[in-house]
Write a protein that holds these residues in place. Structure first.
Motif, PDB file in Angstrom:
ATOM      1  N   PHE A 272       0.440  -1.070   0.208  1.00  0.00           N
ATOM      2  CA  PHE A 272      -0.049   0.266   0.330  1.00  0.00           C
ATOM      3  C   PHE A 272       0.952   1.145   0.261  1.00  0.00           C
ATOM      4  CE2 PHE A 272      -1.998  -3.500   1.946  1.00  0.00           C
ATOM      5  CZ  PHE A 272      -3.992  -3.252   0.610  1.00  0.00           C
ATOM      6  N   GLU A 273       1.066   1.923  -1.452  1.00  0.00           N
ATOM      7  CA  GLU A 273       1.860   3.173  -1.349  1.00  0.00           C
ATOM      8  C   GLU A 273       1.622   3.955  -0.022  1.00  0.00           C
ATOM      9  OE1 GLU A 273       2.954   6.686  -4.751  1.00  0.00           O
ATOM     10  OE2 GLU A 273       0.934   5.210  -4.854  1.00  0.00           O
ATOM     11  N   GLY A 274       3.119   4.255   0.337  1.00  0.00           N
ATOM     12  CA  GLY A 274       2.646   4.960   1.193  1.00  0.00           C
ATOM     13  C   GLY A 274       2.999   4.656   2.833  1.00  0.00           C
ATOM     14  N   LEU A 275       2.866   2.925   2.961  1.00  0.00           N
ATOM     15  CA  LEU A 275       2.199   2.053   4.267  1.00  0.00           C
ATOM     16  C   LEU A 275       3.312   1.157   4.294  1.00  0.00           C
ATOM     17  CD1 LEU A 275      -1.418   2.663   4.248  1.00  0.00           C
ATOM     18  CD2 LEU A 275       0.019   3.917   5.562  1.00  0.00           C
ATOM     19  N   ILE A 276       3.948   1.296   5.851  1.00  0.00           N
ATOM     20  CA  ILE A 276       4.841   0.224   6.220  1.00  0.00           C
ATOM     21  C   ILE A 276       3.589  -0.458   7.199  1.00  0.00           C
ATOM     22  CG2 ILE A 276       6.240  -0.994   7.045  1.00  0.00           C
ATOM     23  CD1 ILE A 276       7.279   0.907   4.204  1.00  0.00           C
ATOM     24  N   THR A 277       2.931  -1.358   6.493  1.00  0.00           N
ATOM     25  CA  THR A 277       1.940  -2.456   7.369  1.00  0.00           C
ATOM     26  C   THR A 277       2.236  -3.648   7.468  1.00  0.00           C
ATOM     27  OG1 THR A 277       0.763  -3.310   4.798  1.00  0.00           O
ATOM     28  CG2 THR A 277       0.470  -0.791   6.382  1.00  0.00           C
ATOM     29  N   PHE A 278       3.013  -4.554   5.981  1.00  0.00           N
ATOM     30  CA  PHE A 278       3.382  -5.780   6.201  1.00  0.00           C
ATOM     31  C   PHE A 278       1.912  -7.114   6.611  1.00  0.00           C
ATOM     32  CE2 PHE A 278       7.112  -3.732   8.909  1.00  0.00           C
ATOM     33  CZ  PHE A 278       7.725  -4.482   8.747  1.00  0.00           C
ATOM     34  N   PRO A 279       1.678  -6.605   4.891  1.00  0.00           N
ATOM     35  CA  PRO A 279       0.384  -7.646   5.006  1.00  0.00           C
ATOM     36  C   PRO A 279       1.164  -8.878   4.624  1.00  0.00           C
ATOM     37  CG  PRO A 279       1.007  -5.944   3.017  1.00  0.00           C
ATOM     38  CD  PRO A 279       2.260  -5.416   4.049  1.00  0.00           C
ATOM     39  N   SER A 280      -0.609  -9.823   5.370  1.00  0.00           N
ATOM     40  CA  SER A 280      -0.817 -10.573   4.721  1.00  0.00           C
ATOM     41  C   SER A 280      -2.814 -10.527   4.484  1.00  0.00           C
ATOM     42  CB  SER A 280      -0.835 -11.669   6.412  1.00  0.00           C
ATOM     43  OG  SER A 280      -1.307 -12.660   5.923  1.00  0.00           O
ATOM     44  N   VAL A 281      -2.176 -11.941   3.434  1.00  0.00           N
ATOM     45  CA  VAL A 281      -3.906 -12.495   2.658  1.00  0.00           C
ATOM     46  C   VAL A 281      -3.678 -14.167   3.266  1.00  0.00           C
ATOM     47  CG1 VAL A 281      -5.194 -13.117   0.636  1.00  0.00           C
ATOM     48  CG2 VAL A 281      -3.308 -11.213   0.510  1.00  0.00           C
ATOM     49  N   THR A 282      -5.295 -13.958   4.144  1.00  0.00           N
ATOM     50  CA  THR A 282      -5.567 -15.259   4.792  1.00  0.00           C
ATOM     51  C   THR A 282      -6.392 -15.563   3.991  1.00  0.00           C
ATOM     52  OG1 THR A 282      -5.354 -13.990   7.045  1.00  0.00           O
ATOM     53  CG2 THR A 282      -5.761 -15.736   7.164  1.00  0.00           C
ATOM     54  N   THR A 283      -6.963 -17.004   3.581  1.00  0.00           N
ATOM     55  CA  THR A 283      -8.121 -17.855   3.125  1.00  0.00           C
ATOM     56  C   THR A 283      -8.774 -18.163   3.666  1.00  0.00           C
ATOM     57  OG1 THR A 283      -6.574 -17.070   0.405  1.00  0.00           O
ATOM     58  CG2 THR A 283      -9.024 -18.757   1.055  1.00  0.00           C
ATOM     59  N   ILE A 284      -9.523 -18.266   3.896  1.00  0.00           N
ATOM     60  CA  ILE A 284     -10.684 -19.282   5.267  1.00  0.00           C
ATOM     61  C   ILE A 284     -11.945 -19.864   4.114  1.00  0.00           C
ATOM     62  CG2 ILE A 284     -11.720 -19.421   6.997  1.00  0.00           C
ATOM     63  CD1 ILE A 284      -9.982 -16.476   7.920  1.00  0.00           C
ATOM     64  N   ARG A 285     -11.404 -21.454   4.506  1.00  0.00           N
ATOM     65  CA  ARG A 285     -13.051 -22.139   4.599  1.00  0.00           C
ATOM     66  C   ARG A 285     -13.651 -22.693   5.701  1.00  0.00           C
ATOM     67  NH1 ARG A 285     -12.976 -25.896  -1.081  1.00  0.00           N
ATOM     68  NH2 ARG A 285     -14.922 -25.595  -1.262  1.00  0.00           N
ATOM     69  N   ARG A 286     -15.081 -22.423   5.476  1.00  0.00           N
ATOM     70  CA  ARG A 286     -15.870 -23.700   6.648  1.00  0.00           C
ATOM     71  C   ARG A 286     -15.870 -24.558   6.393  1.00  0.00           C
ATOM     72  NH1 ARG A 286     -18.327 -21.578  11.046  1.00  0.00           N
ATOM     73  NH2 ARG A 286     -18.866 -19.198   9.944  1.00  0.00           N
ATOM     74  N   SER A 287     -15.166 -25.784   6.264  1.00  0.00           N
ATOM     75  CA  SER A 287     -15.077 -26.892   6.869  1.00  0.00           C
ATOM     76  C   SER A 287     -13.476 -27.519   7.682  1.00  0.00           C
ATOM     77  CB  SER A 287     -14.336 -27.322   5.693  1.00  0.00           C
ATOM     78  OG  SER A 287     -12.415 -26.329   5.392  1.00  0.00           O
ATOM     79  N   GLN A 288     -13.627 -28.665   8.130  1.00  0.00           N
ATOM     80  CA  GLN A 288     -12.870 -29.456   8.721  1.00  0.00           C
ATOM     81  C   GLN A 288     -11.424 -28.631   8.682  1.00  0.00           C
ATOM     82  OE1 GLN A 288     -14.418 -31.405  11.647  1.00  0.00           O
ATOM     83  NE2 GLN A 288     -15.914 -30.541  10.927  1.00  0.00           N
ATOM     84  N   PRO A 289     -10.615 -28.508  10.017  1.00  0.00           N
ATOM     85  CA  PRO A 289      -9.496 -27.955   9.652  1.00  0.00           C
ATOM     86  C   PRO A 289      -8.047 -28.841   9.586  1.00  0.00           C
ATOM     87  CG  PRO A 289     -10.044 -28.370  12.573  1.00  0.00           C
ATOM     88  CD  PRO A 289     -11.505 -28.704  11.626  1.00  0.00           C
ATOM     89  N   SER A 290      -7.408 -28.355   8.590  1.00  0.00           N
ATOM     90  CA  SER A 290      -6.525 -29.223   8.274  1.00  0.00           C
ATOM     91  C   SER A 290      -5.256 -28.328   7.930  1.00  0.00           C
ATOM     92  CB  SER A 290      -5.968 -29.891   6.842  1.00  0.00           C
ATOM     93  OG  SER A 290      -5.711 -30.466   7.043  1.00  0.00           O
ATOM     94  N   LYS A 291      -4.167 -28.763   7.491  1.00  0.00           N
ATOM     95  CA  LYS A 291      -3.065 -28.078   7.839  1.00  0.00           C
ATOM     96  C   LYS A 291      -2.694 -26.858   7.073  1.00  0.00           C
ATOM     97  CE  LYS A 291       1.406 -31.656   8.822  1.00  0.00           C
ATOM     98  NZ  LYS A 291       2.571 -31.675   7.814  1.00  0.00           N
ATOM     99  N   THR A 292      -2.071 -25.722   6.781  1.00  0.00           N
ATOM    100  CA  THR A 292      -1.986 -24.395   6.497  1.00  0.00           C
ATOM    101  C   THR A 292      -0.861 -24.295   5.851  1.00  0.00           C
ATOM    102  OG1 THR A 292      -3.792 -23.175   8.014  1.00  0.00           O
ATOM    103  CG2 THR A 292      -2.382 -22.146   6.762  1.00  0.00           C
ATOM    104  N   ARG A 293      -1.134 -23.811   4.667  1.00  0.00           N
ATOM    105  CA  ARG A 293      -0.364 -23.345   3.800  1.00  0.00           C
ATOM    106  C   ARG A 293       0.004 -22.371   3.802  1.00  0.00           C
ATOM    107  NH1 ARG A 293       0.452 -21.420  -1.944  1.00  0.00           N
ATOM    108  NH2 ARG A 293       2.418 -22.101  -3.265  1.00  0.00           N
ATOM    109  N   VAL A 294       1.360 -21.945   3.587  1.00  0.00           N
ATOM    110  CA  VAL A 294       1.881 -20.386   4.206  1.00  0.00           C
ATOM    111  C   VAL A 294       3.326 -20.119   3.281  1.00  0.00           C
ATOM    112  CG1 VAL A 294       3.511 -19.053   6.037  1.00  0.00           C
ATOM    113  CG2 VAL A 294       2.357 -20.577   7.164  1.00  0.00           C
ATOM    114  N   VAL A 295       3.139 -18.625   2.500  1.00  0.00           N
ATOM    115  CA  VAL A 295       3.675 -18.364   1.099  1.00  0.00           C
ATOM    116  C   VAL A 295       4.371 -17.138   2.450  1.00  0.00           C
ATOM    117  CG1 VAL A 295       4.099 -17.322  -0.860  1.00  0.00           C
ATOM    118  CG2 VAL A 295       2.290 -19.158  -0.107  1.00  0.00           C
ATOM    119  N   LEU A 296       5.929 -16.864   2.886  1.00  0.00           N
ATOM    120  CA  LEU A 296       6.247 -16.013   3.772  1.00  0.00           C
ATOM    121  C   LEU A 296       7.093 -15.263   2.030  1.00  0.00           C
ATOM    122  CD1 LEU A 296       8.961 -18.412   5.979  1.00  0.00           C
ATOM    123  CD2 LEU A 296       6.642 -17.315   6.001  1.00  0.00           C
TER     124      LEU A 296
END
Length: 457
Positions: A192-216
């Motif tokens: 975001f121009e002019g901001l230092i926010t360390f953004p994170s895009v999170t995708t969530i599903r209404r289903s049984q939990p399992s492992k989370t894929r992480v992209v650094l």
């Protein structure tokens, strides 16, 4: 609209493609755009569905800003209707939902940006409105309430909800038995121009939990099972398997204090070079001091800076009638000293520091370190006479704890790896060495000489 930061169109398109990945839209599906702004996500949905020949979900966009909604309507999008509504109002639950897709960029509004009425309402209606919450945290909770079975949410927010204490209820909610955090993707800090926010895009599903894929941010990926409780997710997300470090002891267990240094509220007056101190003030009113910048420059806590200090060794403030030469010197700066908030609002004496110094801890051999650092480093202050300023943190080992052993451990690669995995990010790859986090650092038992004896007692 407060907290609104426009989403770049290319980012909105990437997020929508992630929203539909492996979960293509079907006839009759519905999509919600909370805090829709000027509709970058709705534009992306319509373009991507047309491009691929997919059915376009029936869309609903809400925002509290009439100006932003006017700009959204000017997009002339066919699949979506826009209304001026508060997404966090309870009426949203009564009249709308459920939705197969929810996508957006929730507003970033810290608690200081909310009025008293808003804080009271949110705390009453949201389980995630805890501590010094941010508005975007509540958007997660409301979105989950409006999500259809097997539905998916994709939000972009600051990453810090993954580890700050305030977001503990949110992390607990997202580890519910019917909620799966599919992916967490850290993106460029200057998205975001002019901001230092360390953004994170999170995708969530209404289903049984399992492992989370992480992209650094460096492009590396891994899969992890996030902690089931509300504890920090930092080490899991950053890919650090530090379970072998657990010893049953933490830094908080083996220290008397881990704390920030002193804030005077007027360093320009109380701090000076030793050779600038009036001879009438030496030595009774003078204490050696160090700032974070000096730790970097000198490589040692011993500097040529001093604090003029009106406090006794027991931490009590010297009475005004007993100030003598210090009082004569301070009178020359009285107007400035009386203008500080600690005097005006907290009722402190006009010559006092902003914070009352815990002298019994400060005047001990201690380990000092910077509050923000790219590669954490710890220094020994063995004489116990230096008073750290607010940009320097300090820790005082308990009796029976090896001072040198603890210092060596804190500067060791394994301790540094733990800090890298658990400390909050600051700009340009720096870490915030907060005392609350550092107290949780596991420490080896062999640095505590009387560990077994202490347990017996």
């Amino acid at each position: 609209m407060k907290g609104h930061h426009p989403t770049p169109q290319n980012l909105a398109e990437k997020m929508v493609r992630r929203l539909f990945e492996g979960n293509l839209p079907m006839e009759g599906d519905r999509i919600l755009y909370p805090g829709c702004g000027t509709a970058p996500f709705a534009v992306a949905v319509e373009n991507i569905c047309q491009e691929n020949g997919w059915p376009t979900p029936s869309g609903y966009g809400v925002d509290i800003s009439p100006e932003l909604l006017e700009a959204a309507r000017e997009q002339s999008l066919r699949h979506v209707r826009f209304e001026q509504r508060d997404f966090l109002a309870s009426e949203m639950l009564e009249e709308e939902g459920p939705f197969n897709y929810i996508v957006g960029n929730p507003p970033y509004v810290p608690i200081e940006g909310l009025n008293k009425e808003e804080k009271t309402r949110y705390r009453a209606e949201f389980g995630t409105a805890s501590g010094r919450f941010d508005l975007y945290i509540l958007f997660f909770e409301r979105a989950l309430e409006m999500l259809a079975p097997s539905g998916r949410i994709t939000f972009i927010t600051p990453e810090k909800w993954e580890y700050v204490e305030t977001a503990t209820p949110l992390r607990t909610l997202l580890r519910d038995e019917e909620v799966h955090v599919e992916e967490i993707r850290h993106i460029e800090e200057d998205t975001f121009e002019g901001l230092i926010t360390f953004p994170s895009v999170t995708t969530i599903r209404r289903s049984q939990p399992s492992k989370t894929r992480v992209v650094l941010r460096d492009g590396t990926t891994h899969a992890t099972m996030l902690p089931a409780s509300g504890q920090s997710w930092a080490s899991s997300i950053r890919g650090a398997d530090l379970r072998d470090m657990e010893t049953g002891l933490t830094l908080g267990d083996v220290t008397t204090r881990v704390s920030a240094g002193m804030a005077t509220g007027a360093d320009s007056i109380f701090v000076m070079k030793r050779d600038e101190v009036p001879s009438s003030l030496e030595p009774d009113w003078v204490r050696p001091t160090v700032s974070g910048r000096q730790l970097n420059e000198k490589g040692s806590p011993r500097t040529d800076s001093v604090l003029l200090c009106p406090y006794r060794d027991d931490g009590s403030l010297v009475e005004e009638q007993k100030l003598g030469t210090f009082g004569e010197w301070a009178q020359r700066h009285r107007d400035r000293l009386e203008d500080r908030s600690c005097v005006k609002k907290a009722g402190k004496e006009w010559y006092a520091w902003h914070e009352t110094p815990p002298m019994s801890d400060l005047l001990q051999p201690k380990i000092v370190f910077k509050d923000i650092e790219k590669e954490p480093r710890f220094w020994a202050e063995r004489e116990g006479d230096i008073i750290p300023r607010h940009s320097v943190y300090y820790l005082v080992p308990d009796q029976g704890v090896s001072f040198d052993g603890l210092l060596t451990y804190l500067n060791s690669p394994i301790a540094q790896e733990w800090m890298e995995a658990n400390c909050q990010r600051a700009a340009n790859g720096f870490l915030r060495l907060q005392s609350r986090v550092l107290r949780q650092l596991p420490v080896p038992k062999d640095i505590v000489e009387s560990y077994q004896t202490a347990l017996a007692l």
